[in-house]
Scaffold this motif. Structure first.
Motif, PDB file in Angstrom:
ATOM      1  N   ARG A 267      47.952  44.087  42.903  1.00  0.00           N
ATOM      2  CA  ARG A 267      46.934  44.079  43.954  1.00  0.00           C
ATOM      3  C   ARG A 267      46.657  42.603  44.261  1.00  0.00           C
ATOM      4  NH1 ARG A 267      44.465  47.100  40.050  1.00  0.00           N
ATOM      5  NH2 ARG A 267      42.696  45.692  40.050  1.00  0.00           N
ATOM      6  N   LEU A 268      47.530  42.028  45.077  1.00  0.00           N
ATOM      7  CA  LEU A 268      47.504  40.578  45.299  1.00  0.00           C
ATOM      8  C   LEU A 268      46.250  40.093  46.010  1.00  0.00           C
ATOM      9  CD1 LEU A 268      51.194  39.752  46.171  1.00  0.00           C
ATOM     10  CD2 LEU A 268      49.955  39.334  44.060  1.00  0.00           C
ATOM     11  N   ARG A 269      45.747  40.862  46.945  1.00  0.00           N
ATOM     12  CA  ARG A 269      44.562  40.411  47.686  1.00  0.00           C
ATOM     13  C   ARG A 269      43.396  40.170  46.735  1.00  0.00           C
ATOM     14  NH1 ARG A 269      42.958  41.913  53.454  1.00  0.00           N
ATOM     15  NH2 ARG A 269      45.195  42.004  53.440  1.00  0.00           N
ATOM     16  N   GLU A 270      43.192  41.105  45.806  1.00  0.00           N
ATOM     17  CA  GLU A 270      42.093  40.957  44.843  1.00  0.00           C
ATOM     18  C   GLU A 270      42.347  39.778  43.901  1.00  0.00           C
ATOM     19  OE1 GLU A 270      41.311  44.722  42.914  1.00  0.00           O
ATOM     20  OE2 GLU A 270      41.931  45.742  44.733  1.00  0.00           O
ATOM     21  N   ALA A 271      43.606  39.603  43.487  1.00  0.00           N
ATOM     22  CA  ALA A 271      43.939  38.495  42.601  1.00  0.00           C
ATOM     23  C   ALA A 271      43.721  37.155  43.296  1.00  0.00           C
ATOM     24  CB  ALA A 271      45.380  38.619  42.125  1.00  0.00           C
ATOM     25  N   ILE A 272      44.070  37.070  44.561  1.00  0.00           N
ATOM     26  CA  ILE A 272      43.892  35.822  45.316  1.00  0.00           C
ATOM     27  C   ILE A 272      42.410  35.500  45.470  1.00  0.00           C
ATOM     28  CG2 ILE A 272      44.177  34.797  47.615  1.00  0.00           C
ATOM     29  CD1 ILE A 272      46.896  36.319  47.719  1.00  0.00           C
ATOM     30  N   LEU A 273      41.611  36.535  45.753  1.00  0.00           N
ATOM     31  CA  LEU A 273      40.167  36.296  45.896  1.00  0.00           C
ATOM     32  C   LEU A 273      39.554  35.801  44.586  1.00  0.00           C
ATOM     33  CD1 LEU A 273      39.138  39.342  48.106  1.00  0.00           C
ATOM     34  CD2 LEU A 273      39.277  36.938  48.763  1.00  0.00           C
ATOM     35  N   LEU A 274      39.966  36.373  43.455  1.00  0.00           N
ATOM     36  CA  LEU A 274      39.459  35.906  42.164  1.00  0.00           C
ATOM     37  C   LEU A 274      39.899  34.472  41.908  1.00  0.00           C
ATOM     38  CD1 LEU A 274      38.007  36.310  39.490  1.00  0.00           C
ATOM     39  CD2 LEU A 274      40.132  37.295  38.576  1.00  0.00           C
ATOM     40  N   SER A 275      41.146  34.172  42.224  1.00  0.00           N
ATOM     41  CA  SER A 275      41.657  32.818  42.029  1.00  0.00           C
ATOM     42  C   SER A 275      40.859  31.805  42.853  1.00  0.00           C
ATOM     43  CB  SER A 275      43.138  32.767  42.413  1.00  0.00           C
ATOM     44  OG  SER A 275      43.624  31.463  42.331  1.00  0.00           O
ATOM     45  N   LYS A 276      40.516  32.180  44.078  1.00  0.00           N
ATOM     46  CA  LYS A 276      39.710  31.283  44.927  1.00  0.00           C
ATOM     47  C   LYS A 276      38.311  31.099  44.362  1.00  0.00           C
ATOM     48  CE  LYS A 276      42.034  31.906  49.311  1.00  0.00           C
ATOM     49  NZ  LYS A 276      41.923  32.350  50.702  1.00  0.00           N
ATOM     50  N   ARG A 277      37.714  32.183  43.850  1.00  0.00           N
ATOM     51  CA  ARG A 277      36.375  32.069  43.269  1.00  0.00           C
ATOM     52  C   ARG A 277      36.382  31.176  42.035  1.00  0.00           C
ATOM     53  NH1 ARG A 277      35.208  38.006  43.735  1.00  0.00           N
ATOM     54  NH2 ARG A 277      35.992  37.991  41.625  1.00  0.00           N
ATOM     55  N   LEU A 278      37.442  31.300  41.220  1.00  0.00           N
ATOM     56  CA  LEU A 278      37.530  30.486  40.015  1.00  0.00           C
ATOM     57  C   LEU A 278      37.953  29.056  40.314  1.00  0.00           C
ATOM     58  CD1 LEU A 278      39.303  33.042  37.638  1.00  0.00           C
ATOM     59  CD2 LEU A 278      36.887  32.407  37.644  1.00  0.00           C
TER      60      LEU A 278
ATOM     61  N   SER B 232      48.546  34.557  33.169  1.00  0.00           N
ATOM     62  CA  SER B 232      49.294  35.811  33.123  1.00  0.00           C
ATOM     63  C   SER B 232      48.445  36.930  32.533  1.00  0.00           C
ATOM     64  CB  SER B 232      50.590  35.637  32.334  1.00  0.00           C
ATOM     65  OG  SER B 232      50.326  35.106  31.065  1.00  0.00           O
ATOM     66  N   GLU B 233      47.536  36.584  31.614  1.00  0.00           N
ATOM     67  CA  GLU B 233      46.643  37.599  31.058  1.00  0.00           C
ATOM     68  C   GLU B 233      45.676  38.123  32.118  1.00  0.00           C
ATOM     69  OE1 GLU B 233      46.669  39.060  28.032  1.00  0.00           O
ATOM     70  OE2 GLU B 233      48.544  37.955  27.783  1.00  0.00           O
ATOM     71  N   GLU B 234      45.166  37.208  32.956  1.00  0.00           N
ATOM     72  CA  GLU B 234      44.265  37.623  34.039  1.00  0.00           C
ATOM     73  C   GLU B 234      44.996  38.446  35.084  1.00  0.00           C
ATOM     74  OE1 GLU B 234      41.030  33.966  33.984  1.00  0.00           O
ATOM     75  OE2 GLU B 234      42.964  33.659  34.963  1.00  0.00           O
ATOM     76  N   MET B 235      46.270  38.121  35.332  1.00  0.00           N
ATOM     77  CA  MET B 235      47.045  38.867  36.329  1.00  0.00           C
ATOM     78  C   MET B 235      47.334  40.286  35.878  1.00  0.00           C
ATOM     79  SD  MET B 235      47.555  37.449  39.203  1.00  0.00           S
ATOM     80  CE  MET B 235      48.833  38.508  39.858  1.00  0.00           C
ATOM     81  N   LYS B 236      47.346  40.531  34.582  1.00  0.00           N
ATOM     82  CA  LYS B 236      47.630  41.870  34.076  1.00  0.00           C
ATOM     83  C   LYS B 236      46.609  42.893  34.555  1.00  0.00           C
ATOM     84  CE  LYS B 236      50.305  40.637  30.037  1.00  0.00           C
ATOM     85  NZ  LYS B 236      50.401  40.657  28.594  1.00  0.00           N
ATOM     86  N   GLN B 237      45.391  42.468  34.800  1.00  0.00           N
ATOM     87  CA  GLN B 237      44.373  43.405  35.271  1.00  0.00           C
ATOM     88  C   GLN B 237      44.611  43.856  36.710  1.00  0.00           C
ATOM     89  OE1 GLN B 237      40.424  41.761  35.322  1.00  0.00           O
ATOM     90  NE2 GLN B 237      41.101  39.855  36.271  1.00  0.00           N
ATOM     91  N   PHE B 238      45.507  43.162  37.431  1.00  0.00           N
ATOM     92  CA  PHE B 238      45.803  43.506  38.827  1.00  0.00           C
ATOM     93  C   PHE B 238      47.125  44.239  38.993  1.00  0.00           C
ATOM     94  CE2 PHE B 238      42.940  39.835  39.048  1.00  0.00           C
ATOM     95  CZ  PHE B 238      41.931  40.404  39.795  1.00  0.00           C
ATOM     96  N   GLU B 239      47.803  44.558  37.887  1.00  0.00           N
ATOM     97  CA  GLU B 239      49.055  45.320  37.971  1.00  0.00           C
ATOM     98  C   GLU B 239      48.759  46.747  38.400  1.00  0.00           C
ATOM     99  OE1 GLU B 239      51.393  45.239  34.435  1.00  0.00           O
ATOM    100  OE2 GLU B 239      51.493  43.065  34.390  1.00  0.00           O
ATOM    101  N   LEU B 240      49.639  47.320  39.161  1.00  0.00           N
ATOM    102  CA  LEU B 240      49.499  48.729  39.558  1.00  0.00           C
ATOM    103  C   LEU B 240      50.276  49.619  38.626  1.00  0.00           C
ATOM    104  CD1 LEU B 240      49.812  48.429  43.408  1.00  0.00           C
ATOM    105  CD2 LEU B 240      47.759  48.713  42.073  1.00  0.00           C
TER     106      LEU B 240
END
Length: 69
Positions: free
Chosen positions: A44-55, A61-69
């Motif tokens: 779910r790239l859109r959500e991952a990008i928004l989190l990355s911008k907020r941070l 890679s551990e944080e990206m695991k929560q966005f895997e489908l």
């Protein structure tokens, strides 16, 4: 001071690309993708990008695991 004068750049339209070819573009791509999927795991790239911008930094890679489908 000497300033060289350049000729303007103009685009030329060629007829090598027919309108019929343009209208059929994408018929071979039923799901709308123009390239192969780069990773076997969809995200779910859109959500991952928004989190990355907020941070303010790339996600680990551990944080990206929560966005895997």
């Amino acid at each position: 001071m000497i300033v060289a004068q350049a000729k303007p750049i103009t685009a030329q339209i060629t007829q090598s690309f027919a309108k019929e070819d343009f209208d059929r573009f994408g018929e071979e791509f039923p799901d709308g993708r123009l390239v192969e999927q780069s990773s076997p795991k969809p995200f779910r790239l859109r959500e991952a990008i928004l989190l990355s911008k907020r941070l303010g930094r790339p996600l680990t890679s551990e944080e990206m695991k929560q966005f895997e489908l």
